[in-house]
Design a protein around this motif. Sequence first.
Motif, short mmCIF file in Angstrom:
data_model
loop_
_atom_site.label_atom_id
_atom_site.label_comp_id
_atom_site.label_asym_id
_atom_site.label_seq_id
_atom_site.Cartn_x
_atom_site.Cartn_y
_atom_site.Cartn_z
N LEU A 114 0.81 -1.22 0.00
CA LEU A 114 0.00 0.00 0.00
C LEU A 114 0.84 1.26 0.00
CD1 LEU A 114 -2.63 -1.01 2.70
CD2 LEU A 114 -3.02 -0.88 0.24
N ALA A 115 2.02 1.20 0.60
CA ALA A 115 2.86 2.39 0.75
C ALA A 115 3.35 2.88 -0.61
CB ALA A 115 4.03 2.08 1.67
N PRO A 116 3.59 4.17 -0.74
CA PRO A 116 4.06 4.70 -2.02
C PRO A 116 5.52 4.32 -2.30
CG PRO A 116 4.04 6.43 -0.38
CD PRO A 116 3.40 5.23 0.26
N GLY A 117 5.90 4.34 -3.57
CA GLY A 117 7.30 4.16 -3.95
C GLY A 117 7.89 2.86 -3.48
N VAL A 282 6.69 10.73 -2.51
CA VAL A 282 7.21 9.52 -1.86
C VAL A 282 8.25 9.95 -0.82
CG1 VAL A 282 8.41 7.33 -2.18
CG2 VAL A 282 6.85 8.17 -3.96
N PRO A 283 7.97 9.76 0.46
CA PRO A 283 8.96 10.08 1.49
C PRO A 283 10.04 9.01 1.56
CG PRO A 283 7.02 9.15 2.51
CD PRO A 283 6.72 9.23 1.03
N ALA A 303 7.70 2.62 7.71
CA ALA A 303 7.93 2.06 6.38
C ALA A 303 9.20 2.70 5.83
CB ALA A 303 6.74 2.32 5.47
N ILE A 304 10.13 1.87 5.36
CA ILE A 304 11.51 2.31 5.10
C ILE A 304 11.84 2.13 3.62
CG2 ILE A 304 13.92 1.96 5.79
CD1 ILE A 304 12.71 0.41 8.26
N SER A 305 12.45 3.16 3.02
CA SER A 305 12.87 3.05 1.62
C SER A 305 14.05 2.10 1.50
CB SER A 305 13.27 4.43 1.09
OG SER A 305 14.44 4.89 1.76
#
Length: 460
Positions: A114-117, A282-283, A303-305
Motif C-alpha cells: 500500500l505504501a508509495p514508492g 514519496v517520502p 515504512a523504510i525506503s
Amino acid sequence: MSGTAPEPAPEPTPEPSLEARRAYELDRAHVFHSWSAQAELDPMVVTAAEGSYVWDGAGRRLLDFSSQLVNTNIGHQHPRVVEAIQTQAGRLCTVAPQHVNDQRSEAARLIAELAPGDLNRVFFTNGGAEAVEYAVRMARLHTGRHKVLSRYRSYHGGTHTAVNITGDPRRWPNDQGAAGTVHFFGPFPYRSPFHSASPEEETERALEHLEQLIGFEGPDAIAAIVLEPIPGTAGIMPPPPGYLTGVRELADRYGIVLIADEVMSGFGRTGRWFAVDHDGVVPDLMTFAKGVNSGYVPLGGVAISERIAATFAHRPFPGGLTYSGHPLATAAAVATIEAMRDEKTVENAAHIGEAVLGPGLRALAERHPSVGDVRGLGVFWAVELVADRATKEPLAPYGGTSVAMGELVAACKAAGLLPFVNYHRLHAVPPCTVSEAEAREGLALLDRALETADRHVRAH
C-alpha cells in the motif's frame, strides 16, 4: 392566564449502572491520565461500542465523531478484526521479535504494497510516538547528521524526541532544547504566517521560508525534515498545491531525509490510503499507527525506503522493542487492511467527505457566525471556532480552553454526539466506515450544538 404552553421538563439524566460507577470510582482512585490535571478530571465511562457508536456508563448512545483519538478508522468492534484477534490468541499469543511469525510477515507485505514508492521494509513499534523516535534515529544514522526540522502546529508523540519535534504547546513543559530539533512555519492559508493572498503565494512563501531556515541551520547538519502531510491534532490543514512536492525537492537538493508522519492521516482517513498520495510524493521514511488496525491492539511502525534500509544491511540497527510486530496486533492489521479493501472503506471515506461532510460543514459555516473556517478531506475535517470572524479571534486561546468550548462539548454530548475538540477547534473525524445517514446525523447534532458557541460571538 397566559396562553403560552409551559416549557417541557428536561429529561432526567440517566444514572450510571453499578458496574460503571465502580469502574469510575476505581479510575479516580488509581488511574493516572495523560495530558491532564488529575484532580480536575471527570472522565466519561464507556461500556460498549459498535460501528460508529459508543455507549456510556448510563447506557446512552453517542455517535462517535472523534473515532476516539482519530484511530478507529474501521469502526468499533469490526467482526473480521475481532475474529482475527481471537483466532490468533488461540494459536500463538506472543513471540519474541527475533523470530518469524506469519502475521507480522503478512502485515509487513500488505503495508509495503500500500505504501508509495519503494517503502518496502517495515519496522514495527507499539504506537506512533515510538515510530517517530525510530524514524528519526534511522535518519540520523543514515546521514551522520543530527538536526531535525519540523513545523509549528504539529504533533508527533509524547516520548522525548517526538515531543521535542512536536510543534504545539504540549512540547513546552518537556522542551529542554537538547534534542537537536528546529521548528519552521508550514502553510496555513486561514492564519497565514506569510501574509499570503492566495494558495499559490502561500506555497511559494512557505517553501522560501523553509529553504532559508535550512541555510541558516546548515544543510550539512540536518538529518531530516519531519512533517505530517496533513497536520492532525494541530488543526487538519491540507497543504496548498505544490507544497509537499516542494518540500520533497528541498530534501533531495540538500541530502535531507524526508519523514512523513502518517500516524493520524494514514489508512484511509483522507480518502486515500495515505495523505501523501494526494500529491504523489514519496517520502524516505513513513510512520504509521492508529488506523493500521484501528487501535484494536497497539501497533505502529516505520515504512523504510530501500536506500535507507541498505544502510543497515551489514551494520546493526541499534534499536528494538520486546513487542515489535506482536502477533495479536499484526493479526489485527492484516484483518483490517483486508476488510478495508474488500469493503471499499477508503473509497467510502472519500465519498463521505465529498458528498456529505464537506458540503454539510460548509453549510453550517454559513448558518453559524461562530464558525470561522472549515477545511479537510475524506473523514478528516476541522471546524475552526471564532469569537469574531473579522479578526479571526479564536473561541479559546492557543494551548488552552474556554467556557465557550466547554459549553459546546457539553451540548454535543447532551445531544448524543461525541466530539474531538482541541483548543478552539472541533474536528469532525468519524470512522472511515461511517454511513451517509450517520454522517448527516452527526451534522444535525452539531448544528444544534453550535448554537451554544454562537452565543459567544462578539456583536458588532
